[in-house]
Design a protein around this motif. Structure first.
Motif, PDB file in Angstrom:
ATOM      1  N   TYR A 112      13.556  10.677  60.193  1.00 23.40           N
ATOM      2  CA  TYR A 112      12.035  11.304  60.556  1.00 23.40           C
ATOM      3  C   TYR A 112      12.559  13.056  59.604  1.00 23.40           C
ATOM      4  O   TYR A 112      11.401  13.502  58.757  1.00 23.40           O
ATOM      5  N   LEU A 113      13.746  13.391  59.826  1.00 24.97           N
ATOM      6  CA  LEU A 113      13.611  15.009  59.156  1.00 24.97           C
ATOM      7  C   LEU A 113      13.688  15.246  57.552  1.00 24.97           C
ATOM      8  O   LEU A 113      13.612  16.270  57.080  1.00 24.97           O
ATOM      9  N   GLU A 117       9.139  14.804  55.251  1.00 22.03           N
ATOM     10  CA  GLU A 117       8.052  16.219  53.861  1.00 22.03           C
ATOM     11  C   GLU A 117       7.751  15.217  53.057  1.00 22.03           C
ATOM     12  O   GLU A 117       6.788  15.614  52.191  1.00 22.03           O
ATOM     13  N   PHE A 118       9.626  15.033  52.627  1.00 20.36           N
ATOM     14  CA  PHE A 118       8.958  14.048  51.069  1.00 20.36           C
ATOM     15  C   PHE A 118       8.015  13.067  51.495  1.00 20.36           C
ATOM     16  O   PHE A 118       6.577  12.907  50.502  1.00 20.36           O
ATOM     17  N   GLU A 119       7.165  12.169  52.784  1.00 16.51           N
ATOM     18  CA  GLU A 119       6.669  11.449  53.005  1.00 16.51           C
ATOM     19  C   GLU A 119       5.216  11.434  53.176  1.00 16.51           C
ATOM     20  O   GLU A 119       3.800  11.041  52.174  1.00 16.51           O
ATOM     21  N   THR A 120       4.773  12.158  53.888  1.00 21.23           N
ATOM     22  CA  THR A 120       3.383  12.747  53.812  1.00 21.23           C
ATOM     23  C   THR A 120       3.368  14.342  53.470  1.00 21.23           C
ATOM     24  O   THR A 120       1.641  15.025  53.219  1.00 21.23           O
ATOM     25  N   GLY A 121       4.170  15.112  53.100  1.00 21.98           N
ATOM     26  CA  GLY A 121       3.617  16.388  52.529  1.00 21.98           C
ATOM     27  C   GLY A 121       3.194  17.438  53.410  1.00 21.98           C
ATOM     28  O   GLY A 121       2.746  18.386  53.226  1.00 21.98           O
ATOM     29  N   ILE A 122       3.522  17.344  54.404  1.00 18.47           N
ATOM     30  CA  ILE A 122       3.402  18.093  55.225  1.00 18.47           C
ATOM     31  C   ILE A 122       4.941  19.088  55.765  1.00 18.47           C
ATOM     32  O   ILE A 122       6.063  17.913  56.917  1.00 18.47           O
ATOM     33  N   PRO A 123       4.946  19.878  56.466  1.00 18.54           N
ATOM     34  CA  PRO A 123       6.174  20.784  56.703  1.00 18.54           C
ATOM     35  C   PRO A 123       6.808  20.255  58.176  1.00 18.54           C
ATOM     36  O   PRO A 123       8.079  20.305  58.857  1.00 18.54           O
ATOM     37  N   ASN A 124       5.867  20.740  59.309  1.00 14.08           N
ATOM     38  CA  ASN A 124       5.697  20.888  60.591  1.00 14.08           C
ATOM     39  C   ASN A 124       5.754  18.943  60.466  1.00 14.08           C
ATOM     40  O   ASN A 124       5.337  18.316  60.857  1.00 14.08           O
ATOM     41  N   VAL A 125       7.342  18.442  61.371  1.00 15.42           N
ATOM     42  CA  VAL A 125       7.771  17.510  61.585  1.00 15.42           C
ATOM     43  C   VAL A 125       7.180  16.463  62.686  1.00 15.42           C
ATOM     44  O   VAL A 125       7.037  15.116  62.906  1.00 15.42           O
ATOM     45  N   SER A 128       3.798  15.387  61.333  1.00 19.41           N
ATOM     46  CA  SER A 128       3.667  13.963  61.386  1.00 19.41           C
ATOM     47  C   SER A 128       4.036  13.224  61.682  1.00 19.41           C
ATOM     48  O   SER A 128       3.728  11.421  61.095  1.00 19.41           O
ATOM     49  N   VAL A 129       5.006  13.482  62.656  1.00 16.58           N
ATOM     50  CA  VAL A 129       5.319  11.709  63.733  1.00 16.58           C
ATOM     51  C   VAL A 129       4.306  11.628  64.242  1.00 16.58           C
ATOM     52  O   VAL A 129       3.800  10.707  64.812  1.00 16.58           O
TER      53      VAL A 129
END
Lengths: 174, 119, 140
Positions: A112-113, A117-125, A128-129
């Motif tokens: 996940y870490l 960000e690469f897969e969803t473009g969102i810095p807050n993991v 996104s999880v």
């Protein structure tokens, strides 16, 4: 630090509701220390805010004075201590606090870490999880919240009761 | 010293047992709900403390170039949803308690049982 | 709940409520790059309404948030979530697989997460307001 204060909480009366609000606030602070900012946010808003208001309004609807129970508490105390003993025994095998090599840290979390960000473009993991990788889970949780809301509506809405009473009086009249 | 390294579990067990004790001993239903809330909080604390990594920071990816150690985001997600579910379930429980109070006029468990037995 | 006649309480809460609502929206839409998200935003949004209900009474709150609107919003939020999940069917992907919704994979994920968080926020806020108003109106 949390423990010392938690012991005080066993006082009776409406003050426990306020104490539990304070407890939630302290929990939120602890969560910040443990790097869980999202969780701390939710705990501060929910535990310290909403739960207390709900608790107080429920107490306003019912009696706020607690009658002390007469039965002896020895059995409960023994049971509690026995459970604590079992848990302490079980916990002794768990990895140390903050251990980066613990199994919980090595399974899916690094994936996940690294990739979130690469897969969803969102810095807050966490976001996104929550919304993407475990979206199905969150959907289930949301359904539980909805169900609880509907349940409270059914139990508490005065209209339902009034309508039924109305019907009964109508039937009495006829 | 390995014994002291797990102090987070001690805190969690103590909190959990306080909650359990309140649930068992207190006859008042509202007090039982508060006990259950403490019990729940201890589980939250357990999950979050399992996800903590020493010298780690919150799992929000930084862009200042440096490598940072992040805490495990998975327990955070689980507990985040659990907290909101917890407040809805305790609201449901409180609604039930209000209805019980309306029917029996008391919140003491023993008195409710007595009222149940009486015709 | 007693409708408060306290001037200071009324004025301060009138100032605070828009700020709380604005903060809730910030938490909702900034949740992707900072702490926050649908659950927290929903609860904070509801907190503003609960403050209003505490100070001005549930009857006045009902005028802002009537029962039909709240129950519609409760369902709307979860249907938005479900709809986002089901929309990925149309593009030949699995349930809740947002990658296909946008021009490329990342854009699709962003759109999907945004919609899902919005759905979560709407439902949580509506449920919390409903629960509080149910308790408050019981007292009236």
């Amino acid at each position: 630090m949390v423990v010392a204060f938690a012991i005080i909480r066993r006082r009776s009366l409406i003050a426990t509701a306020m104490l539990s609000s304070f407890f939630s606030l302290l929990m939120a602070g602890t969560f910040v220390l443990l790097d869980a900012v999202d969780v701390a946010f939710a705990e501060a808003a929910v535990g310290a805010g909403i739960t207390t208001v709900l608790m107080l309004s429920a107490l306003a609807l019912t009696s706020s004075v607690e009658v002390q129970p007469l039965k002896s508490n020895w059995l409960a105390l023994v049971l509690t201590i026995a459970t604590a003993g079992v848990l302490f025994y079980g916990v002794s095998d768990l990895p140390a606090f903050g251990d980066a090599a613990a199994p919980a840290q090595r399974h899916v979390a690094p994936r996940y870490l690294e990739m979130a960000e690469f897969e969803t473009g969102i810095p807050n993991v966490v976001t996104s999880v929550l919304a993407s990788y475990r979206g199905f889970d969150t959907f289930g949780e949301l359904t539980v919240v909805l169900t609880a809301g509907i349940g409270v509506m059914l139990l508490m809405t005065p209209g339902v009761r009034r309508r039924r009473n109305q019907k009964e009086t109508d039937e009495d009249a006829t | 010293m390995a014994f002291l390294g797990t102090y987070n579990y001690w805190i969690f067990i103590t909190l959990m047992m306080i909650g359990l004790y309140i649930v068992i001993v207190r006859g008042n239903l509202v007090k039982k709900i508060i006990g259950l809330n403490i019990f729940q909080s201890s589980v939250f604390l357990f999950f979050i403390s399992v996800g903590k990594v020493s010298d780690g920071t919150a799992p929000i990816i930084l862009h200042d170039g440096g490598e940072a150690i992040y805490s495990n985001p998975l327990p955070h997600v689980l507990i985040l949803t659990a907290i909101v579910v917890a407040v809805s379930t305790s609201a449901l429980a409180l609604a039930l308690i209000v209805r019980i109070h309306e029917s029996y006029g008391t919140l003491q468990e023993e008195l409710i049982h007595e009222a149940e037995r009486a015709p | 709940m007693m409708t408060s006649q306290h001037l200071i309480l009324r004025v301060v809460s009138k100032i605070l409520i828009p700020l709380i609502l604005l903060f809730a929206l910030y938490v909702q839409f900034h949740g992707e790059s900072g702490p926050g998200g649908g659950f927290q935003a929903g609860v904070i949004f509801a907190a503003a309404f609960i403050l209003y209900a505490l100070v001005f009474g549930p009857e006045n709150t009902r005028r802002v948030a009537p029962e039909w609107a709240l129950s519609t919003l409760m369902a709307t939020g979860i249907l938005l979530y479900l709809g986002t999940g089901a929309a990925s069917f149309l593009f030949g992907a699995n349930f809740l697989e947002y990658g296909v919704l946008g021009a490329d994979f990342v854009a699709g994920q962003l759109l999907g997460i945004f919609l899902v968080e919005l759905g979560v926020g709407i439902t949580v806020a509506a449920v919390m307001i409903t629960i509080y108003l149910a308790f408050a109106e019981r007292q009236g």
